[in-house]
Design a protein around this motif. Structure first.
Motif, PDB file in Angstrom:
ATOM      1  N   GLU A 216      29.237  27.868  33.154  1.00 61.86           N
ATOM      2  CA  GLU A 216      28.650  27.026  32.104  1.00 61.86           C
ATOM      3  C   GLU A 216      27.915  25.809  32.663  1.00 61.86           C
ATOM      4  N   ALA A 217      27.526  25.876  33.961  1.00 63.80           N
ATOM      5  CA  ALA A 217      26.885  24.715  34.610  1.00 63.80           C
ATOM      6  C   ALA A 217      25.728  24.162  33.790  1.00 63.80           C
ATOM      7  N   ASN A 218      24.941  25.054  33.191  1.00 66.52           N
ATOM      8  CA  ASN A 218      23.771  24.560  32.450  1.00 66.52           C
ATOM      9  C   ASN A 218      23.809  24.928  30.969  1.00 66.52           C
ATOM     10  N   SER A 219      24.981  25.267  30.433  1.00 66.39           N
ATOM     11  CA  SER A 219      25.002  25.654  29.022  1.00 66.39           C
ATOM     12  C   SER A 219      24.684  24.459  28.118  1.00 66.39           C
ATOM     13  N   GLY A 220      25.028  23.248  28.554  1.00 66.63           N
ATOM     14  CA  GLY A 220      24.726  22.056  27.755  1.00 66.63           C
ATOM     15  C   GLY A 220      23.229  21.846  27.601  1.00 66.63           C
ATOM     16  N   VAL A 221      22.499  21.931  28.698  1.00 66.32           N
ATOM     17  CA  VAL A 221      21.059  21.690  28.596  1.00 66.32           C
ATOM     18  C   VAL A 221      20.366  22.829  27.845  1.00 66.32           C
ATOM     19  N   VAL A 222      20.840  24.051  27.997  1.00 69.01           N
ATOM     20  CA  VAL A 222      20.226  25.155  27.236  1.00 69.01           C
ATOM     21  C   VAL A 222      20.432  24.922  25.736  1.00 69.01           C
TER      22      VAL A 222
ATOM     23  N   SER B 112      22.275  15.284  26.499  1.00 68.09           N
ATOM     24  CA  SER B 112      23.730  15.415  26.665  1.00 68.09           C
ATOM     25  C   SER B 112      24.209  14.824  27.989  1.00 68.09           C
ATOM     26  N   GLU B 113      23.283  14.430  28.855  1.00 67.35           N
ATOM     27  CA  GLU B 113      23.657  13.771  30.113  1.00 67.35           C
ATOM     28  C   GLU B 113      23.526  12.250  30.002  1.00 67.35           C
ATOM     29  N   GLU B 114      23.293  11.727  28.777  1.00 65.42           N
ATOM     30  CA  GLU B 114      22.969  10.304  28.628  1.00 65.42           C
ATOM     31  C   GLU B 114      24.011   9.537  27.814  1.00 65.42           C
TER      32      GLU B 114
ATOM     33  N   LEU C 108      25.182  13.030  17.591  1.00 69.12           N
ATOM     34  CA  LEU C 108      25.317  12.794  19.037  1.00 69.12           C
ATOM     35  C   LEU C 108      26.677  13.259  19.546  1.00 69.12           C
ATOM     36  N   ALA C 109      27.708  13.138  18.719  1.00 69.79           N
ATOM     37  CA  ALA C 109      29.043  13.586  19.130  1.00 69.79           C
ATOM     38  C   ALA C 109      29.031  15.087  19.425  1.00 69.79           C
ATOM     39  N   GLY C 110      28.293  15.858  18.642  1.00 66.52           N
ATOM     40  CA  GLY C 110      28.189  17.301  18.880  1.00 66.52           C
ATOM     41  C   GLY C 110      27.530  17.627  20.215  1.00 66.52           C
ATOM     42  N   PHE C 111      26.679  16.728  20.689  1.00 69.42           N
ATOM     43  CA  PHE C 111      26.033  16.897  21.993  1.00 69.42           C
ATOM     44  C   PHE C 111      26.901  16.356  23.128  1.00 69.42           C
ATOM     45  N   GLY C 112      28.050  15.778  22.786  1.00 69.87           N
ATOM     46  CA  GLY C 112      28.908  15.199  23.818  1.00 69.87           C
ATOM     47  C   GLY C 112      28.368  13.896  24.382  1.00 69.87           C
ATOM     48  N   VAL C 113      27.494  13.218  23.631  1.00 70.70           N
ATOM     49  CA  VAL C 113      26.890  11.967  24.107  1.00 70.70           C
ATOM     50  C   VAL C 113      27.825  10.790  23.805  1.00 70.70           C
ATOM     51  N   GLU C 114      28.154  10.029  24.825  1.00 77.29           N
ATOM     52  CA  GLU C 114      28.950   8.820  24.660  1.00 77.29           C
ATOM     53  C   GLU C 114      28.105   7.781  23.914  1.00 77.29           C
ATOM     54  N   THR C 115      28.619   7.268  22.816  1.00 84.73           N
ATOM     55  CA  THR C 115      27.796   6.442  21.923  1.00 84.73           C
ATOM     56  C   THR C 115      28.487   5.130  21.566  1.00 84.73           C
ATOM     57  N   ALA C 116      27.713   4.040  21.603  1.00 89.29           N
ATOM     58  CA  ALA C 116      28.186   2.739  21.125  1.00 89.29           C
ATOM     59  C   ALA C 116      27.184   2.224  20.090  1.00 89.29           C
ATOM     60  N   TRP C 117      27.456   1.102  19.467  1.00 87.68           N
ATOM     61  CA  TRP C 117      26.540   0.563  18.459  1.00 87.68           C
ATOM     62  C   TRP C 117      26.578  -0.942  18.494  1.00 87.68           C
ATOM     63  N   TRP C 118      25.599  -1.522  17.852  1.00 89.24           N
ATOM     64  CA  TRP C 118      25.654  -2.957  17.594  1.00 89.24           C
ATOM     65  C   TRP C 118      25.052  -3.246  16.235  1.00 89.24           C
ATOM     66  N   GLY C 119      25.644  -4.203  15.558  1.00 91.23           N
ATOM     67  CA  GLY C 119      25.130  -4.733  14.303  1.00 91.23           C
ATOM     68  C   GLY C 119      25.725  -6.114  14.173  1.00 91.23           C
ATOM     69  N   PRO C 120      25.208  -6.943  13.259  1.00 92.45           N
ATOM     70  CA  PRO C 120      25.642  -8.348  13.202  1.00 92.45           C
ATOM     71  C   PRO C 120      27.091  -8.524  12.733  1.00 92.45           C
TER      72      PRO C 120
END
Lengths: 321, 321
Positions: free
Chosen positions: A105-111, B151-153, B171-183
């Motif tokens: 699954e090395a590249n399954s994420g990017v695919v 997904s690498e970001e 973004l969670a479905g892509f496995g992307v680590e996510t933060a936010w900002w608001g006042p």
């Protein structure tokens, strides 16, 4: 004679062509890389070192020349640099007792990322929208015509391996109801499996193709399946061009019996310019769903790991044959 | 005199312009729709029916003319057709005791879909890739150059309302680590809130802008924030052009201090063709993130519901003022 300057007692590794060697980019440092393609007679050159060569590294999707394999009597492992291995003839390897491994699954994420990029680009008219702004149509004609979006749709996934599951996880984040079909039930899988590919296509307005390219999947997505996805439907292919009846697909797009197609892979690659020039409602992508900076690092790491393992007499990872 | 043929005893509703009326597409059937823009003197025409008019429907992002409001002494509700209401002057409504309502999260799904479409199109080079195939570069030059993928970001979201949360779920479905900002901190929110917008930008290679357009968010994304996202970074704006210092953004793209931008909204709309013609690494979209067939149905339903509620003396939904 073309030979690397590395220690001549190091094990020798053959790469199928210059591009594979370039993509590996030093990942096999310490091994003797045989650059047979630089020789005037590559096979003759290989034969000089043939006895030393136990591993061959190849792209999975490019046909692997059998004369390379024939020239290497001690070959024990063909390692491909992708999930797919449709360029390799399994019968030949089995006959010779040669192992085959992929990179799991090395590249399954990017695919999967690329599959979503294609689906969203088609549905949200990203290419035509950019053109609408750049050509002044926003100013001269007005608002962009209304389009649909994926979170309002139902999706089907053909082939639920590493890539299909990665697509499904992404679709879940969009709230898209998703089903799948493959030839074998997966008892641990919570996503519903359709009764057939045709049933999946009928129930879906998005059909993602992520099954292996192989004789048994050739033109699996035929005219009936294409027309079942239908006039409002979108087919996304990040697998192999061979899985789709491409003539039927083009015909359905021209006749409005399929809404859109977003394709990273084609029956013939590079995709012939004239064949696609006047086909409506297609997003074309030059077969690069499988690569990104991060995925390529991971692929190189896994190739290195398996080449080391094989030479150390340890079992290789992600063994196919 | 221009008046609809509907029952003249039905309550009258004013839409701010012809486009609003067209987009509503009969959703307010049964009401008397005053089409003042068809009259030679719209304000004079409105004044004839002014006493009957208690509701005005407008786009949220288009400046709402104060002379329309001045001409309607019994106006009690301004209903906008989007989440944003930056075209409306709150002070004027408050002074007159007029309520303001939007359509809540009716279209937050499609806006988030579009934000992901833009981000993925930029990262996966969907426009250039399509061009690579169509112009024969795949054949003549070869493989498409290596690109990155989301997904690498790490992602940052500026503004975590309905739209920001919908982006975060995707973004969670892509496995992307996510933060936010608001006042304002959101105690119930599990996503981490950065200490400041600048800290968020420094920690992110993807910055999604989904805060309201308002005087207090004007040019919030300034040169420092843009350069903190950086040479490898991508800024996606599906909020309002006013939130970004657009001159600084263009400058940073030209000088490589920002990697990419993917924009659905602009300082001036329609976006001037010449301004963007030679800016590198931008995906442009003609401010249509907020609409899809499904979202528009939901918007119409919510506008209808609030117009009915207001005339029945019931509290309106998604009230802002």
């Amino acid at each position: 004679m073309t030979r690397s300057a590395q220690n001549s007692t190091a094990p020798a590794v053959v790469t199928s062509d210059a591009m594979v060697c370039e993509v590996l980019n030093g990942a096999l440092g310490g091994y003797r890389m045989l650059r047979q393609w630089e020789a005037s007679d590559p096979i003759a050159m290989l034969r000089q070192d043939a006895a030393d060569v136990r591993v061959l590294v190849a792209f999975g999707s490019v046909p692997l020349r059998s004369d390379l394999i024939d020239a290497l009597p001690n070959l024990g492992l063909v390692q491909v640099m992708s999930a797919g291995y449709d360029g390799v003839d399994p019968a030949l390897l089995i006959e010779r007792g040669i192992q085959l491994a992929n990179v799991g699954e090395a590249n399954s994420g990017v695919v999967a990322d690329h599959a979503l990029a294609l689906a969203l680009a088609a549905r949200r008219h990203i290419i035509n929208g950019d053109n609408w702004v750049r050509t002044g149509q926003w100013d001269n004609v007005g608002r962009y015509p209304l389009v649909s979006t994926i979170s309002e749709e139902k999706a089907g996934i053909l082939g639920l391996g590493h890539i299909g599951r990665s697509i499904a996880r992404r679709l879940a984040g969009f709230g898209v109801e998703t089903a799948w079909w493959g030839p074998r039930p997966k008892p641990d899988e919570s996503l519903p499996r359709a009764d057939s590919l045709l049933a999946l296509a009928k129930a879906s307005s998005l059909l993602f193709i992520s099954c292996p390219g192989a004789p048994e999947t050739e033109k699996l997505v035929d005219r009936n399946v294409i027309e079942a996805v239908g006039a409002d439907g979108l087919i996304i292919n990040v697998s192999r061009g061979s899985v789709v009846d491409e003539d039927a697909l083009i015909d359905a797009l021209r006749n409005g019996r399929l809404g859109w197609a977003a394709l990273d892979v084609f029956e013939k690659e590079p995709a012939p310019v004239a064949r696609w020039a006047d086909v409506p409602n297609v997003v074309l992508s030059p077969h690069h769903a499988g690569v990104s900076f991060g995925a390529l690092d991971e692929i190189r790491k896994r190739v290195r790991e398996n080449v080391d393992r094989f030479h150390a007499g340890e079992p290789v990872l992600n063994r196919i044959i």
